[in-house]
Motif scaffolding. Structure first.
Motif, PDB file in Angstrom:
ATOM      1  N   ILE A   1      49.247 100.679  -8.909  1.00  0.00           N
ATOM      2  CA  ILE A   1      50.082  99.938  -9.854  1.00  0.00           C
ATOM      3  C   ILE A   1      49.255  98.890 -10.596  1.00  0.00           C
ATOM      4  N   TYR A   2      48.310  98.296  -9.851  1.00  0.00           N
ATOM      5  CA  TYR A   2      47.459  97.254 -10.452  1.00  0.00           C
ATOM      6  C   TYR A   2      46.096  97.285  -9.793  1.00  0.00           C
ATOM      7  N   GLN A   3      45.084  97.028 -10.604  1.00  0.00           N
ATOM      8  CA  GLN A   3      43.719  96.921 -10.096  1.00  0.00           C
ATOM      9  C   GLN A   3      43.025  95.781 -10.808  1.00  0.00           C
ATOM     10  N   SER A   4      42.500  94.848 -10.029  1.00  0.00           N
ATOM     11  CA  SER A   4      41.880  93.668 -10.622  1.00  0.00           C
ATOM     12  C   SER A   4      40.480  93.979 -11.133  1.00  0.00           C
ATOM     13  N   GLU A   5      39.913  93.013 -11.819  1.00  0.00           N
ATOM     14  CA  GLU A   5      38.515  93.113 -12.212  1.00  0.00           C
ATOM     15  C   GLU A   5      37.643  92.891 -10.978  1.00  0.00           C
ATOM     16  N   GLU A   6      36.407  93.331 -11.063  1.00  0.00           N
ATOM     17  CA  GLU A   6      35.468  93.109  -9.964  1.00  0.00           C
ATOM     18  C   GLU A   6      35.230  91.619  -9.787  1.00  0.00           C
ATOM     19  N   GLN A   7      35.306  91.166  -8.527  1.00  0.00           N
ATOM     20  CA  GLN A   7      35.139  89.752  -8.223  1.00  0.00           C
ATOM     21  C   GLN A   7      33.670  89.400  -7.990  1.00  0.00           C
ATOM     22  N   GLU A   8      33.359  88.131  -8.139  1.00  0.00           N
ATOM     23  CA  GLU A   8      31.986  87.668  -7.930  1.00  0.00           C
ATOM     24  C   GLU A   8      31.588  87.720  -6.461  1.00  0.00           C
ATOM     25  N   SER A   9      32.568  87.655  -5.581  1.00  0.00           N
ATOM     26  CA  SER A   9      32.319  87.642  -4.145  1.00  0.00           C
ATOM     27  C   SER A   9      33.301  88.605  -3.481  1.00  0.00           C
ATOM     28  N   ARG A  10      32.929  89.128  -2.326  1.00  0.00           N
ATOM     29  CA  ARG A  10      33.763  90.082  -1.616  1.00  0.00           C
ATOM     30  C   ARG A  10      35.122  89.493  -1.266  1.00  0.00           C
ATOM     31  N   ILE A  11      36.180  90.291  -1.433  1.00  0.00           N
ATOM     32  CA  ILE A  11      37.536  89.880  -1.052  1.00  0.00           C
ATOM     33  C   ILE A  11      37.702  90.098   0.448  1.00  0.00           C
ATOM     34  N   ARG A  12      38.029  89.044   1.185  1.00  0.00           N
ATOM     35  CA  ARG A  12      38.136  89.140   2.632  1.00  0.00           C
ATOM     36  C   ARG A  12      39.571  89.246   3.138  1.00  0.00           C
ATOM     37  N   CYS A  13      40.556  88.760   2.378  1.00  0.00           N
ATOM     38  CA  CYS A  13      41.945  88.906   2.786  1.00  0.00           C
ATOM     39  C   CYS A  13      42.838  88.824   1.559  1.00  0.00           C
ATOM     40  N   CYS A  14      44.078  89.254   1.713  1.00  0.00           N
ATOM     41  CA  CYS A  14      45.021  89.258   0.594  1.00  0.00           C
ATOM     42  C   CYS A  14      46.434  89.212   1.153  1.00  0.00           C
ATOM     43  N   CYS A  15      47.397  88.864   0.317  1.00  0.00           N
ATOM     44  CA  CYS A  15      48.791  88.852   0.757  1.00  0.00           C
ATOM     45  C   CYS A  15      49.715  88.980  -0.444  1.00  0.00           C
ATOM     46  N   LEU A  16      50.952  89.351  -0.162  1.00  0.00           N
ATOM     47  CA  LEU A  16      51.976  89.560  -1.186  1.00  0.00           C
ATOM     48  C   LEU A  16      53.152  88.624  -0.969  1.00  0.00           C
ATOM     49  N   SER A  17      53.838  88.301  -2.066  1.00  0.00           N
ATOM     50  CA  SER A  17      55.069  87.517  -2.027  1.00  0.00           C
ATOM     51  C   SER A  17      56.187  88.314  -2.689  1.00  0.00           C
ATOM     52  N   LYS A  18      57.390  88.265  -2.072  1.00  0.00           N
ATOM     53  CA  LYS A  18      58.535  88.949  -2.659  1.00  0.00           C
ATOM     54  C   LYS A  18      59.035  88.213  -3.892  1.00  0.00           C
ATOM     55  N   ASP A  19      59.207  86.911  -3.757  1.00  0.00           N
ATOM     56  CA  ASP A  19      59.772  86.098  -4.829  1.00  0.00           C
ATOM     57  C   ASP A  19      59.105  84.725  -4.816  1.00  0.00           C
ATOM     58  N   PRO A  20      58.292  84.399  -5.817  1.00  0.00           N
ATOM     59  CA  PRO A  20      58.019  85.215  -6.998  1.00  0.00           C
ATOM     60  C   PRO A  20      57.142  86.421  -6.662  1.00  0.00           C
ATOM     61  N   GLN A  21      57.136  87.406  -7.546  1.00  0.00           N
ATOM     62  CA  GLN A  21      56.298  88.579  -7.340  1.00  0.00           C
ATOM     63  C   GLN A  21      54.852  88.195  -7.638  1.00  0.00           C
ATOM     64  N   ALA A  22      54.105  87.956  -6.563  1.00  0.00           N
ATOM     65  CA  ALA A  22      52.737  87.470  -6.720  1.00  0.00           C
ATOM     66  C   ALA A  22      51.872  88.015  -5.601  1.00  0.00           C
ATOM     67  N   ALA A  23      50.566  88.009  -5.846  1.00  0.00           N
ATOM     68  CA  ALA A  23      49.587  88.439  -4.855  1.00  0.00           C
ATOM     69  C   ALA A  23      48.472  87.413  -4.793  1.00  0.00           C
ATOM     70  N   VAL A  24      47.826  87.354  -3.643  1.00  0.00           N
ATOM     71  CA  VAL A  24      46.698  86.444  -3.448  1.00  0.00           C
ATOM     72  C   VAL A  24      45.482  87.246  -3.021  1.00  0.00           C
TER      73      VAL A  24
END
Length: 439
Positions: free
Chosen positions: A144-167
């Motif tokens: 559904i979505y793919q971010s740009e390549e980050q400068e540093s490795r992504i070590r963790c992530c999470c989602l929120s229902k409301d608001p619809q957001a990701a970290v």
């Protein structure tokens, strides 16, 4: 050619000159290596059950051969180099076509994922091997979505229902909040000085909490960028658990567990739990007790009303890595690095069952690897566990009900739907599995 720990050295036989050196991942030990007679390929067998193919000329990994369930002790190329043989403690010998194995350049997901079960929808978020974040539809697998390549490795992530957001949280300590599914940047949070190990929104989505190798927990009002820093741990903070809207439980490699007031930022309680790193904690559904497990091979049950352990659970012969209370508050399951799962009585600390195969599946483990995650069914009658593969258990009998063998191994955890019918995990070669209970 010679190997030591995670390094392969290639020498000129006549002059003894070092021609090349290959450095593999720091978390694995080389067990065997071999030259390809017809090319510049080198096969390397590693302790995390994988065989890697490296190009000697470019000094880059070109392919992964994953699938063994235990240590690989020998690798050999065929005379023409078209086939690679590997033998393992899992009692199997595998033949690989060197031109058809999983290419390292392919996009694969990392295991540091988060899953959102919302009504009839499943959303899966995970970083990939190109330092990008992916959001996928859990039913179709569609990106559904793919971010740009980050400068540093992504070590963790999470989602929120409301608001619809990701970290996404990175090795360099940077944290980014993104609107979903557009991917528009909502804010960038800086303050952590080392790798962020875990992140989570509060249920209302207004507050974000992160913990890091820099020994701190940070509580962010991500809209205003205001931050409370929870200081007290002396080593990296492994993870945390929200107790309610104002309290948080954190555990660390320093052997302690701490309770914090996230509104004021003050420490409420400090527990000196173990002589080794605290690897996991869980809180009983009734909120009266919590468990801690450690590299010191012990598990403990604690009351929030006292700093002395209610029960010390001894018997594991290796690091205890995972723990989970049953939903009826009666049982605690613990899993160790030997692949053994034990089920304990919460009331008196007695051992109820040892969940294990009659015979080890390898010389190293009862579960194809470390037991990394445990979840009880809502009726507390079943238990699901992850290690080198996924297993379901009968809690009352301590017997295995079913096993699902993934293509790769080393599962880091599993996300389970509230009805205990959908199971989501990612293996060590980046394959996403979404399993649905039938019947």
């Amino acid at each position: 050619m010679a190997a030591a720990k995670n390094m392969v050295f290639v020498f000129d036989i006549e002059s003894a000159t070092l021609l090349s050196e290959i450095k593999t991942g720091r978390h694995s030990t080389i067990q065997s290596c071999d030259f390809c007679p017809s090319s510049q390929l080198v096969a390397i067998a590693l302790s995390h059950y994988t065989v890697e193919l490296w190009d000697l000329e470019s000094n880059k990994k070109v392919a992964d051969c994953s699938g063994h369930l235990s240590w690989v002790h020998c690798v050999r190329f065929s005379p023409d180099g078209s086939v690679l043989l590997s033998s393992s403690d899992d009692q199997t010998v595998r033949l690989w076509e060197t031109k058809k194995v999983h290419p390292s350049s392919a996009v694969s997901l990392k295991r540091d994922s988060d899953v959102l079960f919302h009504h009839n929808e499943i959303s899966v978020i995970a970083p990939d091997n190109r330092k990008r974040l992916q959001l996928r539809n859990g039913k179709t697998g569609e990106v559904i979505y793919q971010s740009e390549e980050q400068e540093s490795r992504i070590r963790c992530c999470c989602l929120s229902k409301d608001p619809q957001a990701a970290v996404l949280a990175r090795e360099d300590g940077t944290v980014k909040v993104l609107e979903m599914p557009s991917g528009n940047a909502l804010c960038t949070l800086t303050g952590h000085t080392k790798t962020v190990l875990h992140c989570q929104f509060t249920p209302d989505g207004q507050t974000l909490i992160t913990c890091s190798e820099d020994t701190t927990v940070r509580v962010w009002d991500w809209k205003s960028l205001e931050c409370k820093v929870l200081k007290g741990h002396s080593e990296r903070v492994k993870r945390f658990r929200l107790l309610d809207s104002s309290r948080l439980l954190s555990w660390s490699f320093d052997g302690t567990v701490k309770v914090w007031d996230i509104v004021t930022g003050e420490m409420i309680q400090d527990y000196s739990c173990h002589q080794g790193a605290v690897l996991s904690c869980d809180v009983s559904p009734n909120g009266n007790t919590f468990s801690s497990v450690s590299a010191d091979k012990s598990a403990k049950i604690w009351s929030f009303d006292s700093t002395s352990a209610l029960h010390i659970l001894n018997g594991h012969k290796d690091c205890v890595r995972s723990c989970r209370f049953s939903w009826d508050n009666q049982c605690l399951a613990t899993g160790d690095d030997n692949g053994e799962i034990r089920i304990w009585c919460v009331l008196n600390g007695s051992l109820l069952h040892i969940c294990a195969r009659e015979n080890k599946d390898s010389m190293e483990s009862l579960h194809g690897g470390w037991v990394t995650d445990l979840h009880f069914s809502p009726d507390s009658k079943m238990l699901v566990s992850t290690g080198g593969y996924i297993k379901w258990w009968d809690v009352e009998k301590g017997e295995s009900l079913q096993t699902f063998y993934t293509t790769g191994t080393n599962l880091k955890g599993i996300h389970v739907s509230p009805d205990f019918k959908t199971f989501v995990t990612i293996d060590n070669i980046g394959v996403l599995y979404i399993l649905r209970k039938v019947g």
